[in-house]
Design a protein around this motif. Sequence first.
Motif, PDB file in Angstrom:
ATOM      1  N   ALA A 140       0.828  -1.209   0.000  1.00 20.68           N
ATOM      2  CA  ALA A 140       0.000   0.000   0.000  1.00 20.68           C
ATOM      3  C   ALA A 140       0.862   1.259   0.000  1.00 20.68           C
ATOM      4  CB  ALA A 140      -0.923  -0.011   1.216  1.00 20.68           C
ATOM      5  N   PHE A 141       1.939   1.252   0.807  1.00 22.46           N
ATOM      6  CA  PHE A 141       2.824   2.414   0.863  1.00 22.46           C
ATOM      7  C   PHE A 141       3.564   2.604  -0.448  1.00 22.46           C
ATOM      8  CE2 PHE A 141       7.041   4.243   1.859  1.00 22.46           C
ATOM      9  CZ  PHE A 141       6.620   5.479   2.320  1.00 22.46           C
ATOM     10  N   ASP A 142       4.074   1.508  -1.020  1.00 18.34           N
ATOM     11  CA  ASP A 142       4.788   1.595  -2.299  1.00 18.34           C
ATOM     12  C   ASP A 142       3.891   2.150  -3.395  1.00 18.34           C
ATOM     13  OD1 ASP A 142       6.971   0.525  -1.046  1.00 18.34           O
ATOM     14  OD2 ASP A 142       6.629  -1.522  -1.768  1.00 18.34           O
ATOM     15  N   LEU A 143       2.654   1.684  -3.424  1.00 17.82           N
ATOM     16  CA  LEU A 143       1.731   2.157  -4.454  1.00 17.82           C
ATOM     17  C   LEU A 143       1.397   3.630  -4.254  1.00 17.82           C
ATOM     18  CD1 LEU A 143       0.069   1.495  -6.913  1.00 17.82           C
ATOM     19  CD2 LEU A 143      -1.785   0.747  -5.414  1.00 17.82           C
ATOM     20  N   LYS A 144       1.273   4.058  -2.992  1.00 20.90           N
ATOM     21  CA  LYS A 144       1.018   5.469  -2.717  1.00 20.90           C
ATOM     22  C   LYS A 144       2.145   6.345  -3.262  1.00 20.90           C
ATOM     23  CE  LYS A 144      -2.040   6.009   1.286  1.00 20.90           C
ATOM     24  NZ  LYS A 144      -2.684   7.250   0.809  1.00 20.90           N
ATOM     25  N   LEU A 145       3.395   5.889  -3.081  1.00 19.37           N
ATOM     26  CA  LEU A 145       4.524   6.660  -3.587  1.00 19.37           C
ATOM     27  C   LEU A 145       4.498   6.733  -5.111  1.00 19.37           C
ATOM     28  CD1 LEU A 145       7.511   5.569  -1.309  1.00 19.37           C
ATOM     29  CD2 LEU A 145       6.140   7.657  -1.191  1.00 19.37           C
ATOM     30  N   ARG A 146       4.210   5.619  -5.769  1.00 20.33           N
ATOM     31  CA  ARG A 146       4.156   5.604  -7.229  1.00 20.33           C
ATOM     32  C   ARG A 146       3.046   6.512  -7.739  1.00 20.33           C
ATOM     33  NH1 ARG A 146       4.134  -0.270  -9.699  1.00 20.33           N
ATOM     34  NH2 ARG A 146       4.220   1.037 -11.560  1.00 20.33           N
ATOM     35  N   MET A 147       1.895   6.439  -7.092  1.00 20.12           N
ATOM     36  CA  MET A 147       0.788   7.296  -7.491  1.00 20.12           C
ATOM     37  C   MET A 147       1.099   8.761  -7.214  1.00 20.12           C
ATOM     38  SD  MET A 147      -2.412   4.950  -6.186  1.00 20.12           S
ATOM     39  CE  MET A 147      -3.608   6.199  -6.600  1.00 20.12           C
ATOM     40  N   SER A 148       1.769   9.032  -6.110  1.00 20.80           N
ATOM     41  CA  SER A 148       2.134  10.406  -5.771  1.00 20.80           C
ATOM     42  C   SER A 148       3.048  10.999  -6.834  1.00 20.80           C
ATOM     43  CB  SER A 148       2.826  10.454  -4.406  1.00 20.80           C
ATOM     44  OG  SER A 148       1.962  10.014  -3.374  1.00 20.80           O
ATOM     45  N   PHE A 149       4.009  10.195  -7.306  1.00 19.03           N
ATOM     46  CA  PHE A 149       4.931  10.681  -8.329  1.00 19.03           C
ATOM     47  C   PHE A 149       4.191  10.980  -9.623  1.00 19.03           C
ATOM     48  CE2 PHE A 149       7.950   9.914 -11.819  1.00 19.03           C
ATOM     49  CZ  PHE A 149       8.906  10.867 -11.504  1.00 19.03           C
ATOM     50  N   ALA A 150       3.298  10.077 -10.035  1.00 17.46           N
ATOM     51  CA  ALA A 150       2.552  10.277 -11.289  1.00 17.46           C
ATOM     52  C   ALA A 150       1.654  11.508 -11.199  1.00 17.46           C
ATOM     53  CB  ALA A 150       1.719   9.035 -11.598  1.00 17.46           C
ATOM     54  N   ILE A 151       0.951  11.667 -10.072  1.00 16.49           N
ATOM     55  CA  ILE A 151       0.077  12.831  -9.904  1.00 16.49           C
ATOM     56  C   ILE A 151       0.900  14.106  -9.797  1.00 16.49           C
ATOM     57  CG2 ILE A 151      -1.648  13.903  -8.402  1.00 16.49           C
ATOM     58  CD1 ILE A 151      -2.566  11.095  -7.621  1.00 16.49           C
ATOM     59  N   ALA A 152       2.074  14.011  -9.127  1.00 17.58           N
ATOM     60  CA  ALA A 152       2.930  15.190  -8.975  1.00 17.58           C
ATOM     61  C   ALA A 152       3.461  15.669 -10.313  1.00 17.58           C
ATOM     62  CB  ALA A 152       4.084  14.867  -8.026  1.00 17.58           C
ATOM     63  N   LEU A 153       3.773  14.737 -11.215  1.00 18.90           N
ATOM     64  CA  LEU A 153       4.219  15.135 -12.565  1.00 18.90           C
ATOM     65  C   LEU A 153       3.156  15.979 -13.250  1.00 18.90           C
ATOM     66  CD1 LEU A 153       5.986  11.994 -14.077  1.00 18.90           C
ATOM     67  CD2 LEU A 153       7.010  14.208 -13.577  1.00 18.90           C
ATOM     68  N   LEU A 154       1.896  15.601 -13.038  1.00 19.99           N
ATOM     69  CA  LEU A 154       0.790  16.343 -13.639  1.00 19.99           C
ATOM     70  C   LEU A 154       0.602  17.694 -12.957  1.00 19.99           C
ATOM     71  CD1 LEU A 154      -1.525  16.259 -15.699  1.00 19.99           C
ATOM     72  CD2 LEU A 154      -2.939  15.211 -13.931  1.00 19.99           C
ATOM     73  N   LEU A 155       0.642  17.696 -11.613  1.00 19.95           N
ATOM     74  CA  LEU A 155       0.429  18.946 -10.874  1.00 19.95           C
ATOM     75  C   LEU A 155       1.543  19.960 -11.121  1.00 19.95           C
ATOM     76  CD1 LEU A 155      -0.838  17.609  -7.410  1.00 19.95           C
ATOM     77  CD2 LEU A 155      -2.199  18.554  -9.282  1.00 19.95           C
ATOM     78  N   SER A 156       2.777  19.467 -11.222  1.00 18.11           N
ATOM     79  CA  SER A 156       3.914  20.376 -11.403  1.00 18.11           C
ATOM     80  C   SER A 156       4.215  20.658 -12.866  1.00 18.11           C
ATOM     81  CB  SER A 156       5.164  19.792 -10.728  1.00 18.11           C
ATOM     82  OG  SER A 156       5.529  18.556 -11.328  1.00 18.11           O
ATOM     83  N   ALA A 157       3.394  20.136 -13.773  1.00 15.34           N
ATOM     84  CA  ALA A 157       3.643  20.312 -15.207  1.00 15.34           C
ATOM     85  C   ALA A 157       3.784  21.781 -15.610  1.00 15.34           C
ATOM     86  CB  ALA A 157       2.546  19.639 -16.024  1.00 15.34           C
ATOM     87  N   PRO A 158       2.942  22.700 -15.086  1.00 15.55           N
ATOM     88  CA  PRO A 158       3.137  24.109 -15.476  1.00 15.55           C
ATOM     89  C   PRO A 158       4.527  24.638 -15.136  1.00 15.55           C
ATOM     90  CG  PRO A 158       0.989  23.815 -14.447  1.00 15.55           C
ATOM     91  CD  PRO A 158       1.731  22.524 -14.264  1.00 15.55           C
ATOM     92  N   VAL A 159       5.099  24.178 -14.014  1.00 18.41           N
ATOM     93  CA  VAL A 159       6.412  24.680 -13.603  1.00 18.41           C
ATOM     94  C   VAL A 159       7.518  24.093 -14.474  1.00 18.41           C
ATOM     95  CG1 VAL A 159       8.085  24.829 -11.721  1.00 18.41           C
ATOM     96  CG2 VAL A 159       5.636  25.033 -11.234  1.00 18.41           C
ATOM     97  N   TRP A 160       7.555  22.728 -14.597  1.00 22.60           N
ATOM     98  CA  TRP A 160       8.671  22.153 -15.343  1.00 22.60           C
ATOM     99  C   TRP A 160       8.547  22.380 -16.847  1.00 22.60           C
ATOM    100  CZ3 TRP A 160       7.317  18.328 -18.713  1.00 22.60           C
ATOM    101  CH2 TRP A 160       6.235  17.501 -18.408  1.00 22.60           C
ATOM    102  N   LEU A 161       7.317  22.519 -17.336  1.00 27.20           N
ATOM    103  CA  LEU A 161       7.167  22.879 -18.739  1.00 27.20           C
ATOM    104  C   LEU A 161       7.673  24.299 -19.001  1.00 27.20           C
ATOM    105  CD1 LEU A 161       3.705  21.364 -19.737  1.00 27.20           C
ATOM    106  CD2 LEU A 161       5.950  20.734 -20.636  1.00 27.20           C
ATOM    107  N   TRP A 162       7.383  25.189 -18.050  1.00 21.85           N
ATOM    108  CA  TRP A 162       7.859  26.564 -18.208  1.00 21.85           C
ATOM    109  C   TRP A 162       9.380  26.631 -18.124  1.00 21.85           C
ATOM    110  CZ3 TRP A 162       7.024  31.075 -20.097  1.00 21.85           C
ATOM    111  CH2 TRP A 162       7.801  32.153 -19.682  1.00 21.85           C
ATOM    112  N   GLN A 163       9.972  25.854 -17.229  1.00 20.50           N
ATOM    113  CA  GLN A 163      11.436  25.837 -17.124  1.00 20.50           C
ATOM    114  C   GLN A 163      12.061  25.300 -18.411  1.00 20.50           C
ATOM    115  OE1 GLN A 163      13.000  27.306 -14.576  1.00 20.50           O
ATOM    116  NE2 GLN A 163      10.935  27.769 -13.867  1.00 20.50           N
ATOM    117  N   LEU A 164      11.453  24.267 -18.977  1.00 20.53           N
ATOM    118  CA  LEU A 164      11.945  23.743 -20.254  1.00 20.53           C
ATOM    119  C   LEU A 164      11.820  24.790 -21.350  1.00 20.53           C
ATOM    120  CD1 LEU A 164      12.912  21.363 -22.034  1.00 20.53           C
ATOM    121  CD2 LEU A 164      10.510  20.690 -22.266  1.00 20.53           C
TER     122      LEU A 164
END
Length: 251
Positions: free
Chosen positions: A66-90
């Motif tokens: 359960a903990f491992d899956l939470k981390l994997r899901m957190s990373f995938a969701i974080a990529l989406l949430l932080s997309a405006p920032v890292w896309l702008w940096q790129l």
Amino acid sequence: MSLGDHLRELRKRLVIAAIALVIAMVVAYFLTDPFMALITQPVHDLAAKRGETAKIEVMYTTVTGAFDLKLRMSFAIALLLSAPVWLWQLWAFIMPGLTRKEIRYTVGFVCAAIPLFFAGVVTGMVVMPNIVRLMAEFLPDGTAALYDAKYYYDFVLKLLLIVGIAFVLPVFLVALNFAGIMSGKAIMRSWRIAVVIAIVVASIATPPADIVSTFLLAGILIVLFFAAAGLSMLFDRRRAKRVAAELGPLA
């Protein structure tokens, strides 16, 4: 800028993007439960419908699952949430090397690709419950379907990514046309190959037994292809008229 200045600028952009990703992961950690509830709702609906006929549930097979899956899901969701920032940096890193015309085209392609990707993700979310229900129809009475949570999440994530990326592919066809690599007529002439690819992608994203979802997804991809081909032919026609107008006085 010198090579050293470019490397320092790249490091700066990567650090900002990494900080944004870490912060987004902290926020995303609290969104994993609602997201898991959303994607497992078809399983719960099936379990309620079938009752004791066939037990259906999502399970974790390890102590830390359960903990491992939470981390994997957190990373995938974080990529989406932080997309405006890292896309702008790129974008901020590569923009100084682009001409004004290239900047305008790039912004246009990104503005077209992002909505199409999310449209594909939404389509995948609509198709996914039908796949789960269809596969459960093969369960004999008195048997149980215990879906491993990690496998189930990977299945949903891959489905959403495949459909989302497939929706964006027509944008790349238009980009090739803008770059002068492929003409609109050349794109249109390859419609047979495009139809085959659309059916193959739809077959991969949906189970073989779900013919309706397969043809629905393939149909959407085919329509997007012809839209990209038609748009490319329109651009070619406008480009030819502009060239003819420029060469007219010289002739």
